[in-house]
Design a protein around this motif. Structure first.
Motif, PDB file in Angstrom:
ATOM      1  N   MET A 122     -45.707  41.755 -56.537  1.00  0.00           N
ATOM      2  CA  MET A 122     -44.621  41.039 -57.211  1.00  0.00           C
ATOM      3  C   MET A 122     -43.983  40.023 -56.273  1.00  0.00           C
ATOM      4  N   HIS A 123     -43.732  40.415 -55.029  1.00  0.00           N
ATOM      5  CA  HIS A 123     -43.139  39.492 -54.064  1.00  0.00           C
ATOM      6  C   HIS A 123     -44.062  38.312 -53.797  1.00  0.00           C
ATOM      7  N   ALA A 124     -45.349  38.588 -53.681  1.00  0.00           N
ATOM      8  CA  ALA A 124     -46.300  37.501 -53.440  1.00  0.00           C
ATOM      9  C   ALA A 124     -46.375  36.564 -54.641  1.00  0.00           C
ATOM     10  N   ALA A 125     -46.345  37.126 -55.849  1.00  0.00           N
ATOM     11  CA  ALA A 125     -46.397  36.292 -57.050  1.00  0.00           C
ATOM     12  C   ALA A 125     -45.206  35.340 -57.092  1.00  0.00           C
ATOM     13  N   LEU A 126     -44.037  35.828 -56.719  1.00  0.00           N
ATOM     14  CA  LEU A 126     -42.838  34.998 -56.710  1.00  0.00           C
ATOM     15  C   LEU A 126     -42.903  33.930 -55.625  1.00  0.00           C
ATOM     16  N   LYS A 127     -43.208  34.343 -54.402  1.00  0.00           N
ATOM     17  CA  LYS A 127     -43.079  33.447 -53.258  1.00  0.00           C
ATOM     18  C   LYS A 127     -44.263  32.511 -53.099  1.00  0.00           C
ATOM     19  N   ALA A 131     -44.158  32.475 -59.535  1.00  0.00           N
ATOM     20  CA  ALA A 131     -44.019  33.195 -60.798  1.00  0.00           C
ATOM     21  C   ALA A 131     -42.546  33.417 -61.122  1.00  0.00           C
ATOM     22  N   CYS A 132     -42.282  33.819 -62.342  1.00  0.00           N
ATOM     23  CA  CYS A 132     -40.929  34.143 -62.783  1.00  0.00           C
ATOM     24  C   CYS A 132     -40.820  35.653 -62.944  1.00  0.00           C
ATOM     25  N   ILE A 133     -39.837  36.253 -62.277  1.00  0.00           N
ATOM     26  CA  ILE A 133     -39.619  37.701 -62.362  1.00  0.00           C
ATOM     27  C   ILE A 133     -38.273  37.949 -63.003  1.00  0.00           C
ATOM     28  N   ALA A 134     -38.267  38.779 -64.039  1.00  0.00           N
ATOM     29  CA  ALA A 134     -37.035  39.092 -64.772  1.00  0.00           C
ATOM     30  C   ALA A 134     -36.807  40.599 -64.771  1.00  0.00           C
ATOM     31  N   GLY A 135     -35.539  40.975 -64.831  1.00  0.00           N
ATOM     32  CA  GLY A 135     -35.175  42.377 -64.983  1.00  0.00           C
ATOM     33  C   GLY A 135     -33.918  42.476 -65.816  1.00  0.00           C
ATOM     34  N   THR A 136     -33.881  43.441 -66.721  1.00  0.00           N
ATOM     35  CA  THR A 136     -32.699  43.637 -67.560  1.00  0.00           C
ATOM     36  C   THR A 136     -32.119  45.023 -67.326  1.00  0.00           C
ATOM     37  N   SER A 137     -30.797  45.127 -67.297  1.00  0.00           N
ATOM     38  CA  SER A 137     -30.102  46.395 -67.121  1.00  0.00           C
ATOM     39  C   SER A 137     -30.561  47.064 -65.826  1.00  0.00           C
ATOM     40  N   ALA A 138     -31.202  48.221 -65.883  1.00  0.00           N
ATOM     41  CA  ALA A 138     -31.696  48.857 -64.666  1.00  0.00           C
ATOM     42  C   ALA A 138     -32.660  47.948 -63.911  1.00  0.00           C
ATOM     43  N   GLY A 139     -33.465  47.195 -64.636  1.00  0.00           N
ATOM     44  CA  GLY A 139     -34.372  46.251 -63.997  1.00  0.00           C
ATOM     45  C   GLY A 139     -33.647  45.160 -63.249  1.00  0.00           C
ATOM     46  N   ALA A 140     -32.415  44.836 -63.689  1.00  0.00           N
ATOM     47  CA  ALA A 140     -31.595  43.862 -62.971  1.00  0.00           C
ATOM     48  C   ALA A 140     -31.028  44.465 -61.692  1.00  0.00           C
ATOM     49  N   SER A 141     -30.459  45.665 -61.784  1.00  0.00           N
ATOM     50  CA  SER A 141     -29.891  46.316 -60.601  1.00  0.00           C
ATOM     51  C   SER A 141     -30.922  46.493 -59.502  1.00  0.00           C
ATOM     52  N   ALA A 142     -32.170  46.745 -59.888  1.00  0.00           N
ATOM     53  CA  ALA A 142     -33.226  47.018 -58.915  1.00  0.00           C
ATOM     54  C   ALA A 142     -33.678  45.779 -58.162  1.00  0.00           C
ATOM     55  N   MET A 143     -33.278  44.589 -58.566  1.00  0.00           N
ATOM     56  CA  MET A 143     -33.818  43.377 -57.977  1.00  0.00           C
ATOM     57  C   MET A 143     -33.221  43.046 -56.618  1.00  0.00           C
ATOM     58  N   GLY A 145     -31.746  43.890 -52.643  1.00  0.00           N
ATOM     59  CA  GLY A 145     -32.156  44.740 -51.530  1.00  0.00           C
ATOM     60  C   GLY A 145     -31.334  46.008 -51.437  1.00  0.00           C
ATOM     61  N   HIS A 146     -30.029  45.907 -51.724  1.00  0.00           N
ATOM     62  CA  HIS A 146     -29.138  47.062 -51.818  1.00  0.00           C
ATOM     63  C   HIS A 146     -28.873  47.301 -53.300  1.00  0.00           C
ATOM     64  N   MET A 147     -29.243  48.469 -53.784  1.00  0.00           N
ATOM     65  CA  MET A 147     -29.171  48.766 -55.215  1.00  0.00           C
ATOM     66  C   MET A 147     -28.063  49.768 -55.492  1.00  0.00           C
ATOM     67  N   LEU A 148     -27.297  49.516 -56.532  1.00  0.00           N
ATOM     68  CA  LEU A 148     -26.278  50.468 -56.971  1.00  0.00           C
ATOM     69  C   LEU A 148     -26.978  51.648 -57.633  1.00  0.00           C
ATOM     70  N   ALA A 149     -26.968  52.806 -56.950  1.00  0.00           N
ATOM     71  CA  ALA A 149     -27.702  53.968 -57.436  1.00  0.00           C
ATOM     72  C   ALA A 149     -26.874  54.779 -58.427  1.00  0.00           C
ATOM     73  N   GLY A 169     -35.509  44.104 -53.389  1.00  0.00           N
ATOM     74  CA  GLY A 169     -35.305  43.084 -52.369  1.00  0.00           C
ATOM     75  C   GLY A 169     -35.726  41.677 -52.726  1.00  0.00           C
ATOM     76  N   PHE A 170     -35.625  41.300 -54.006  1.00  0.00           N
ATOM     77  CA  PHE A 170     -35.876  39.905 -54.364  1.00  0.00           C
ATOM     78  C   PHE A 170     -34.694  39.018 -53.970  1.00  0.00           C
ATOM     79  N   VAL A 171     -33.494  39.592 -53.919  1.00  0.00           N
ATOM     80  CA  VAL A 171     -32.329  38.926 -53.353  1.00  0.00           C
ATOM     81  C   VAL A 171     -31.683  39.897 -52.374  1.00  0.00           C
ATOM     82  N   HIS A 172     -31.008  39.348 -51.356  1.00  0.00           N
ATOM     83  CA  HIS A 172     -30.454  40.178 -50.287  1.00  0.00           C
ATOM     84  C   HIS A 172     -28.968  39.908 -50.120  1.00  0.00           C
TER      85      HIS A 172
END
Length: 293
Positions: A122-127, A131-143, A145-149, A169-172
């Motif tokens: 996924m990281h290679a596809a983006l960088k 590519a375009c990577i999307a996440g919604t709800s839990a998929g958003a929180s996971a994007m 580097g530090h995730m609200l658990a 870790g798509f954003v830090h």
């Protein structure tokens, strides 16, 4: 229309959605995701690993993407870490134009995907491929580097009310919270920033997306707003108070970016759009232009 694929290939995009995006009517956010992936002819994979009802989740997005005219969309079934290291599944992600992570439980998503070959793809596809990577709800929180658990949602911030875990870790240097206004999560995000002042808090409302173009800028889509909390210059007594006590938070900055907001960092020869230094710092951080870390 010819300039968009060139920009996509050069930069790559993240579409971070606050949950409950419209999947039946105008589908503004999903339409933008498809556009950024390259249009209806693009290859899209849907990752439902965060959900315990993966088939039901897939049926929702299968119909939504079909309604948008996408014919090359596939369900990536990931039930365990062995699946996330399977060569064929990794290849599907590596070659995808768009990768969409659904809602559910972000801890479950990271337990299955984090640190696997599919994560690296996924990281290679983006960088590399833009590519375009999307996440919604839990998929958003996971994007991030530090995730609200996990964390409480009360009227006031509290010491020890939230805990963090490693994200994708798509954003830090940020923490992302979703369903933000609808579930009154301002106090929860303030608790994160109070305990971790080097992190910027991002709260995204439902049917709202923060779109990040790597190295370039951001835009906000949908029906709500994106709230950014910056505590890097704040004064707080967090270290000295008891667990579950409410801290003093002095000089915390808050940015409210409603749908329609667009901010881009200038490229060579372009005039700079006026913006506050703290907002510019936020853009540089999330787009990885002169990042803070």
């Amino acid at each position: 229309m010819k300039t968009e694929p060139q920009r996509r290939a050069r930069h790559g995009h993240l579409v971070i959605i606050g949950g409950h995006e419209d999947r039946q009517h105008r589908k503004e956010i999903l339409t933008r995701f498809v556009e950024l992936a390259g249009g209806v002819q693009s290859s899209i994979v849907v990752i439902t690993a965060a959900s315990r009802v993966a088939d039901q989740m897939w049926s929702i997005y299968e119909q939504a993407f079909a309604d948008l005219g996408v014919t090359r969309h596939a369900h990536l079934v990931l039930e365990n870490r062995q699946d996330a290291n399977d060569e064929e599944k990794v290849r599907m992600v590596a070659e995808a134009d768009g990768i969409f992570m659904t809602g559910g439980d972000q801890k479950r998503l990271l337990a299955i995907v984090g640190g696997t070959a599919l994560d690296a793809a996924m990281h290679a596809a983006l960088k590399v491929r833009g590519a375009c990577i999307a996440g919604t709800s839990a998929g958003a929180s996971a994007m991030s580097g530090h995730m609200l658990a996990q964390g409480r949602t009360d009227l006031l911030p509290e010491k020890g009310a939230v805990s963090l875990a490693a994200g994708l870790g798509f954003v830090h240097r940020v923490v992302i919270d979703q369903h933000f206004s609808e579930r009154q999560r301002l106090a929860r995000l303030l608790s994160v920033v109070a305990q971790n002042p080097y992190l910027l808090g991002i709260g995204i409302d439902e049917d709202t997306a923060l779109v990040i173009e790597r190295g370039r800028g951001i835009e906000v889509l949908g029906e709500g707003s994106v709230t950014v909390i910056d505590g890097r210059t704040m004064d707080t007594n967090m270290a000295d108070i008891a667990e579950r006590a409410t801290p003093e938070l002095i000089d915390v900055r808050l940015h409210l970016l409603p749908a329609g907001s667009r901010y881009y960092l200038p490229e060579d020869g372009e005039p700079a759009k006026p913006m506050s230094p703290s907002l510019r710092d936020f853009l540089e951080n999330v787009t990885k232009r002169n990042p803070l870390s």
